[in-house]
Each structure stands twice: as C-alpha cells, then as structure tokens.
Design an enzyme around this catalytic site. Structure first.
Site, short mmCIF file in Angstrom:
data_model
loop_
_atom_site.label_atom_id
_atom_site.label_comp_id
_atom_site.label_asym_id
_atom_site.label_seq_id
_atom_site.Cartn_x
_atom_site.Cartn_y
_atom_site.Cartn_z
N ILE A 126 -1.96 1.90 -6.81
CA ILE A 126 -3.36 1.67 -6.43
C ILE A 126 -3.49 1.49 -4.92
O ILE A 126 -4.43 1.99 -4.30
CB ILE A 126 -3.93 0.45 -7.17
N GLY A 127 -2.54 0.79 -4.31
CA GLY A 127 -2.60 0.58 -2.87
C GLY A 127 -2.59 1.87 -2.10
O GLY A 127 -3.36 2.05 -1.15
N ALA A 172 0.79 -1.24 0.00
CA ALA A 172 0.00 0.00 0.00
C ALA A 172 0.82 1.28 0.00
O ALA A 172 0.26 2.36 0.20
CB ALA A 172 -0.93 0.00 1.21
N ASN A 173 2.10 1.18 -0.24
CA ASN A 173 2.91 2.40 -0.16
C ASN A 173 3.02 3.15 -1.49
O ASN A 173 3.65 4.20 -1.57
CB ASN A 173 4.32 2.06 0.35
N TYR A 184 2.53 -14.54 -14.61
CA TYR A 184 1.54 -13.62 -14.06
C TYR A 184 0.12 -14.14 -14.25
O TYR A 184 -0.67 -14.18 -13.31
CB TYR A 184 1.69 -12.24 -14.71
#
Length: 245
Positions: A13-14, A9-10, A163
């Site tokens: 999108i996060g 989240a840094n 992926y």
C-alpha cells in the site's frame, strides 16, 4: 509543490501511495528502512514515468534515522505538508491474550505505536510550517474496540493481541493529537484501508492496493472543511465511511 513523507513506502500500500501521490503532483519522500532498496524502487518508478520521488532512509524504531530524515526534509523543503504514518508490522502468530510474551507485544508496539509517535513528534515543527498540514495514521478496523465487542462483526473472532491492541492504542493517540492541534489548520485522522491483499497478510485480503491507496488519499489530501479526529474505514458500508472507535 506540496511534499509528503510516507513511512514503509517501498512496497504494498505504501508503494501504491507513492505512485498515486506522484501522479497528483506532490513531491514524495519514499520512506524505507533500507536506502539501497528504496533507491532501486525509485529508479524503477522513474523508468515508468513517475516523477518527484526521493527515497529517504527512516526506521520508525530508530531515533537517529528519524532525525536524519527530518533534517533532509528541512534542508530541502523547509517544511512538510503531509505525513502518512504507514509503516507497520503484524507480529508473530498466534497472539493469545493469556500467553503471548510481553517482548512480542512490545516488538509490535515499537513499530505500530511508539514509532508513529516518534516520527510525528519529530516532524511536527515542519508540519506546522505548512498552510494545510495533514497527518494520517494508517490503522486497521481491527483496532475498533466497539466492533471487537460485537459478536456479529465479521472479524469478531480475530483477537490477535499484539496487533489489535497496537492499533487500538494508535487510534487513541490519533484522537489526542487531533484534539491538541484542533485550533491549527491540521487534519489528523486514523485511516483503515480495509482488508487488502498484501505481503503483510500473505495476500489473503479481498481488497486491492489501488483501492486502499485511493481511500487513504481521499481522506488525506483534503480541503479546509474536512473533518479531523475521525476514524475512516474502507470496510464500513456507510456513506460517511466513519468507523466506530
């Protein structure tokens, strides 16, 4: 005040999820592998008016950091209301099904698949203490086997083995987890934010992080009547926003 943990989240999108959920009045644990960088991000967010955010060290491939993060949340909140499994990697390219090394595929799976399972299982007891627990697994439209089998699909030729298979596996795990928790107040869904312009894809996507985060939150912060065990996609041109598996 409801609490939410967002992995990875840094940035991108996060980070946008952190901002928007903070504005909605939630207490946000900003999950980051590097606590020093995470604290710097929180300091900047605070300076810009965002409140109730705490950086928490969590590397989804490191069980020790997962347990330490769980212990912090438990001691401070006693429960967790929302888990957003956002951390993910793309792996090295090209990713041919016939030549990609097993180690390269395993490396991507460690974060995108096994990491999600590790974090989810660790925090499940805290989520069960919430009145309306939510688990959102951030996936990709590229994880849809149905779409990948359609030659007319716009991303049909993008078959990146590491992926794509990791996200397909994540989707399958989401189905199983949602089924297992269906008689509890959980809502467990796979959410594809769409092809978004981020560092992840060298800013090649047409979508914005703001739109991506808004979409994720729409299908995460839901009421008791919301569906569970679904695959929502921001790239689906349909009112339901449900993608085929």
């Amino acid at each position: 005040m409801k609490s939410v943990l967002i992995t990875g989240a840094n940035r991108s999108i996060g980070l946008e999820l952190v901002k928007q959920l903070s504005q909605k009045g939630l207490f946000v644990y900003l999950g980051t592998r590097d606590l020093e960088k995470g604290n710097a991000v929180v300091k900047e967010l605070n300076a810009n008016g965002f409140e109730n955010i705490k950086a928490i060290q969590i590397d989804v491939t490191n069980p020790d950091t997962i347990l330490a993060a769980k212990n912090i949340v438990e001691s401070e909140k006693g429960k967790l209301d929302i888990l957003i499994n956002n951390a993910g990697i793309s792996g090295e390219f090209p990713q041919s099904a016939s030549t990609t090394a097993i180690n390269d595929i395993q490396h991507v799976f460690d974060t995108n698949f096994f990491g999600v399972i590790s974090v989810t299982q660790a925090f499940l007891d805290l989520l069960k203490k919430s009145e309306s627990p939510r688990i959102s697994n951030i996936t990709s439209g590229l994880g849809s086997l149905t779409l990948h089998s359609d030659p007319n699909w716009k991303y049909y030729n993008f078959k990146a083995t590491s992926y794509v298979t990791s996200k397909a596996a994540l989707n399958a795990f989401t189905i199983g987890l949602a089924y297992e928790l269906k008689d509890l107040p959980f809502k467990v869904n796979a959410i594809d934010p769409g092809y978004t312009s981020t560092d992840f894809n060298h800013h090649s996507g047409p979508g914005t992080v703001e739109s991506a985060a808004t979409f994720i939150i729409k299908h995460t912060v839901t009421d008791d009547n919301a569906p569970t065990g679904k695959f929502f996609s921001n790239d689906i041109d349909d009112e339901s926003e449900v993608s085929p598996w």
